[in-house]
Design a protein around this motif. Structure first.
Motif, PDB file in Angstrom:
ATOM      1  N   SER A  94       0.819  -1.224   0.000  1.00 39.26           N
ATOM      2  CA  SER A  94       0.000   0.000   0.000  1.00 39.26           C
ATOM      3  C   SER A  94       0.849   1.269   0.000  1.00 39.26           C
ATOM      4  O   SER A  94       0.551   2.229   0.698  1.00 39.26           O
ATOM      5  CB  SER A  94      -0.938   0.012   1.208  1.00 39.26           C
ATOM      6  OG  SER A  94      -1.781  -1.112   1.190  1.00 39.26           O
ATOM      7  N   TYR A 132       1.955   3.112  -2.949  1.00 38.46           N
ATOM      8  CA  TYR A 132       1.918   3.992  -4.113  1.00 38.46           C
ATOM      9  C   TYR A 132       0.501   4.374  -4.528  1.00 38.46           C
ATOM     10  O   TYR A 132      -0.416   3.561  -4.445  1.00 38.46           O
ATOM     11  CB  TYR A 132       2.617   3.322  -5.302  1.00 38.46           C
ATOM     12  CG  TYR A 132       4.082   3.084  -5.058  1.00 38.46           C
ATOM     13  CD1 TYR A 132       4.992   4.118  -5.201  1.00 38.46           C
ATOM     14  CD2 TYR A 132       4.555   1.837  -4.671  1.00 38.46           C
ATOM     15  CE1 TYR A 132       6.344   3.916  -4.962  1.00 38.46           C
ATOM     16  CE2 TYR A 132       5.909   1.623  -4.444  1.00 38.46           C
ATOM     17  CZ  TYR A 132       6.792   2.672  -4.593  1.00 38.46           C
ATOM     18  OH  TYR A 132       8.127   2.469  -4.353  1.00 38.46           O
ATOM     19  N   ASP A 133       0.385   5.602  -5.016  1.00 41.78           N
ATOM     20  CA  ASP A 133      -0.886   6.059  -5.576  1.00 41.78           C
ATOM     21  C   ASP A 133      -1.159   5.394  -6.922  1.00 41.78           C
ATOM     22  O   ASP A 133      -2.307   5.219  -7.312  1.00 41.78           O
ATOM     23  CB  ASP A 133      -0.877   7.585  -5.784  1.00 41.78           C
ATOM     24  CG  ASP A 133      -0.730   8.347  -4.482  1.00 41.78           C
ATOM     25  OD1 ASP A 133      -1.302   7.913  -3.464  1.00 41.78           O
ATOM     26  OD2 ASP A 133      -0.032   9.386  -4.484  1.00 41.78           O
ATOM     27  N   ARG A 169      -1.976   1.849  -3.003  1.00 42.86           N
ATOM     28  CA  ARG A 169      -2.736   2.353  -1.853  1.00 42.86           C
ATOM     29  C   ARG A 169      -4.226   2.191  -2.111  1.00 42.86           C
ATOM     30  O   ARG A 169      -4.667   2.250  -3.263  1.00 42.86           O
ATOM     31  CB  ARG A 169      -2.460   3.845  -1.656  1.00 42.86           C
ATOM     32  CG  ARG A 169      -1.141   4.120  -1.054  1.00 42.86           C
ATOM     33  CD  ARG A 169      -1.039   5.591  -0.644  1.00 42.86           C
ATOM     34  NE  ARG A 169       0.254   5.779  -0.033  1.00 42.86           N
ATOM     35  CZ  ARG A 169       1.101   6.728  -0.349  1.00 42.86           C
ATOM     36  NH1 ARG A 169       0.785   7.624  -1.266  1.00 42.86           N
ATOM     37  NH2 ARG A 169       2.268   6.814   0.254  1.00 42.86           N
TER      38      ARG A 169
END
Length: 186
Positions: free
Chosen positions: A119, A121-122, A152
């Protein structure tokens, strides 16, 4: 961007970046100003290539190939063509100047596709990597799970996989493995 709705992308990653900089250029079009693009790459030669591309010097990458021949490669040479194509097809101001945007945002991170932070990275991108590192379908699936797990909640991902891939040659005496995936597998 007309028809595209993405949450803000502050940090993105391209996994298995190798010498292919076009995914980072595409990500640079979508990332917020001041955002970071991690380029995760496991191999030393590819890391050295990316250091030449991203560094302040001439952009020339010097090495010896497997036969011992010295090579000099201009790491920045092919990307203006991609930049023009991205701008033309993107039809939005954010798609202009992607090469310099990507170089400014990119950070080389030596690492492994199967050992990505959870979780973190965008947005996660990876192109033809998970199926090209092994002939073992279980390892390929582990790599895909690692990629998706690095996104994420609320983030996005783009993972390209080759259907029906078989091992492939890359120069003299080098054959890369591949996991044969069907559409049903994917």
């Amino acid at each position: 961007i007309k028809g595209l709705s993405l949450p803000p992308i502050k940090n993105a990653v391209d996994v298995g970046a190798g010498p292919n900089f076009y995914p980072a250029m595409l990500l640079a079009s979508l990332i917020d100003k001041g955002g970071v693009i991690d380029l995760i790459e496991p191999t030393k030669p590819n890391c050295d290539f990316l250091k030449s591309l991203l560094g302040d010097g001439s952009g020339m990458y010097h090495n010896k190939n497997k036969e011992g021949t010295v090579q000099s490669i201009d790491t920045r040479q092919p990307w203006p063509q991609f930049e023009r194509l991205i701008a033309e097809l993107g039809e939005h101001p954010c798609f202009a100047g992607t090469f310099d945007k990507a170089r400014a945002a990119a950070k080389l991170v030596p690492g492994d596709i199967c050992d990505l932070p959870k979780s973190a990275y965008d947005f996660v991108s990876s192109y033809f990597v998970a199926e090209s590192i092994t002939t073992d379908k279980a390892i390929c699936i582990e790599a895909i799970h690692s990629l998706i797990g690095a996104v994420r909640p609320g983030g996005g991902f783009m993972i390209a996989l080759m259907v029906g891939s078989k091992s492939y040659p890359a120069g003299k005496a080098t054959i890369f493995p591949a996991t044969h995936l069907s559409l049903e597998d994917i």
